[in-house]
Write an enzyme that holds these catalytic residues in place. Structure first.
Site, PDB file in Angstrom:
ATOM      1  N   CYS A   1       1.499   2.679   3.410  1.00 53.43           N
ATOM      2  CA  CYS A   1       1.938   1.893   4.645  1.00 53.43           C
ATOM      3  C   CYS A   1       3.282   2.008   5.001  1.00 53.43           C
ATOM      4  CB  CYS A   1       1.828   0.430   4.116  1.00 53.43           C
ATOM      5  SG  CYS A   1       2.589  -0.722   5.445  1.00 53.43           S
TER       6      CYS A   1
ATOM      7  N   PHE B   1       5.135   0.410   6.919  1.00 55.67           N
ATOM      8  CA  PHE B   1       6.084  -0.656   6.896  1.00 55.67           C
ATOM      9  C   PHE B   1       6.733  -1.286   5.434  1.00 55.67           C
ATOM     10  CE2 PHE B   1       2.878  -1.067  10.134  1.00 55.67           C
ATOM     11  CZ  PHE B   1       3.729  -0.804  11.271  1.00 55.67           C
ATOM     12  N   CYS B   2       5.727  -0.779   4.442  1.00 56.97           N
ATOM     13  CA  CYS B   2       6.229  -0.991   2.965  1.00 56.97           C
ATOM     14  C   CYS B   2       7.190   0.121   2.675  1.00 56.97           C
ATOM     15  CB  CYS B   2       4.987  -0.810   2.239  1.00 56.97           C
ATOM     16  SG  CYS B   2       3.516  -1.905   2.465  1.00 56.97           S
TER      17      CYS B   2
ATOM     18  N   TYR C   1       0.849  -1.286  -0.075  1.00 53.22           N
ATOM     19  CA  TYR C   1       0.036  -0.047  -0.155  1.00 53.22           C
ATOM     20  C   TYR C   1       0.937   1.283  -0.033  1.00 53.22           C
ATOM     21  CZ  TYR C   1      -3.579  -3.281   2.037  1.00 53.22           C
ATOM     22  OH  TYR C   1      -4.430  -4.386   2.246  1.00 53.22           O
TER      23      TYR C   1
END
Length: 323
Positions: free
Chosen positions: A104, A106-107, A101
């Site tokens: 996101c 964490f991405c 995403y």
């Protein structure tokens, strides 16, 4: 009807009580996993790092999973420093694909690692509602990284595996200072971000303006996401503020930024002459908010701007392969 149903689902998600609310708020609190899975096992029985409510098929969980962070597009540094990524001759690959995403955190942490190490990768933007792009996987959260078809999941584990492939003779976060600050990112820094991003209704809408134009949403989903999502996260941020005993959102953000600068001890990076994994972790987490109002305020009122600009230049341009 789609709009009404979406609003109703978000409302139910916010009004639910007990353990479900606690779990959802915990996922919404940005508890990332910079350090290895084993090192965090004594802290959390389940890692909420990359979950963010994405395991449930409801619209609200899908929206929340992608919208807890609003990513502002940062300009590419024109005078980026020459990178010397610790590439290993033992690390061979033909194709790296990141399922993500855009919003996101964490991405974005995984992307910071890939960019710094100059590992070319393709992006597959996942629709947070249908998740049709990852139906092939038993793992229904992001990020998912495929290296020549091999699936890697969870941002911490992805970085761990890549680090060892690039540096087969080194240990990830084996330095005590580095490990300490990786854990600080997970256990403190991430918790002050959401209350700042959604501090006011205007800041919440600012965040969702980016998400609705860059995320993988249909027109109807964008409408619901922008207005219902912004309203929902505004109230969720107030609960998070109370949960983590934050009395002044901006003061907590500024304090965290100053704590990080103090940790540098006048070094260019925590890693010394080059960023280490803690530097990349802090940078990856902050990059999504840098050009939002909260990020601009942080740079204006703290000393973190010089380090951040240095990291932008050192990480350099995206290694993403545009198709």
């Amino acid at each position: 009807m789609r709009r009404v149903n979406g609003l109703a689902t978000i409302s139910r998600a916010l009004s639910c009580g007990g353990a479900a609310t606690e779990q959802w708020l915990a996922q919404a609190a940005f508890m990332s996993t910079c350090s290895s899975s084993s090192s965090n096992s004594h802290i959390f029985s389940q890692k909420p790092a990359d979950r963010l409510g994405l395991s449930r098929p409801s619209f609200a969980r899908g929206v929340a999973g992608t919208m807890l962070f609003s990513v502002a597009a940062s300009p590419l540094a024109q005078d980026a420093h020459a990178k010397e990524p610790p590439r290993s001759e033992k690390f061979h690959y033909n194709e790296v694909v990141l399922y993500q995403y855009e919003a996101c955190p964490f991405c974005n942490k995984v992307k910071a690692f890939l960019d710094y190490n100059n590992i070319p990768y393709k992006i597959v933007e996942v629709n947070p509602i249908s998740k049709k792009e990852i139906k092939w996987s038993d793992y229904k959260k992001v990020p998912i990284l495929k290296v020549d078809g091999e699936q890697m999941v969870d941002s911490s584990d992805i970085i761990d595996k890549l680090f060892h492939r690039i540096n087969p003779d080194s240990s990830i976060c084996d330095d005590g200072e580095e490990k300490k600050w990786c854990q600080w990112v997970d256990n403190h820094l991430v918790h002050v971000l959401s209350p700042n991003i959604y501090r006011t209704t205007s800041e919440a809408l600012e965040s969702f303006d980016y998400i609705t134009t860059h995320g993988n949403f249909s027109f109807a989903e964008r409408l619901v996401a922008k207005y219902a999502g912004a309203a929902a996260m505004y109230f969720v941020s107030k609960k998070l503020k109370k949960k983590y005993n934050i009395t002044d959102e901006r003061a907590a953000l500024y304090e965290a930024a100053e704590i990080w600068v103090d940790a540098l001890k006048d070094r260019h990076y925590l890693g010394g002459t080059k960023p280490n994994l803690a530097d990349l972790s802090v940078f990856g987490v902050l990059r999504p908010i840098r050009y939002l109002k909260s990020g601009k305020d942080m740079v204006e009122h703290t000393r973190i701007g010089e380090w951040y600009t240095r990291m932008e230049n050192t990480v350099g341009e995206s290694a993403r392969i545009k198709e």
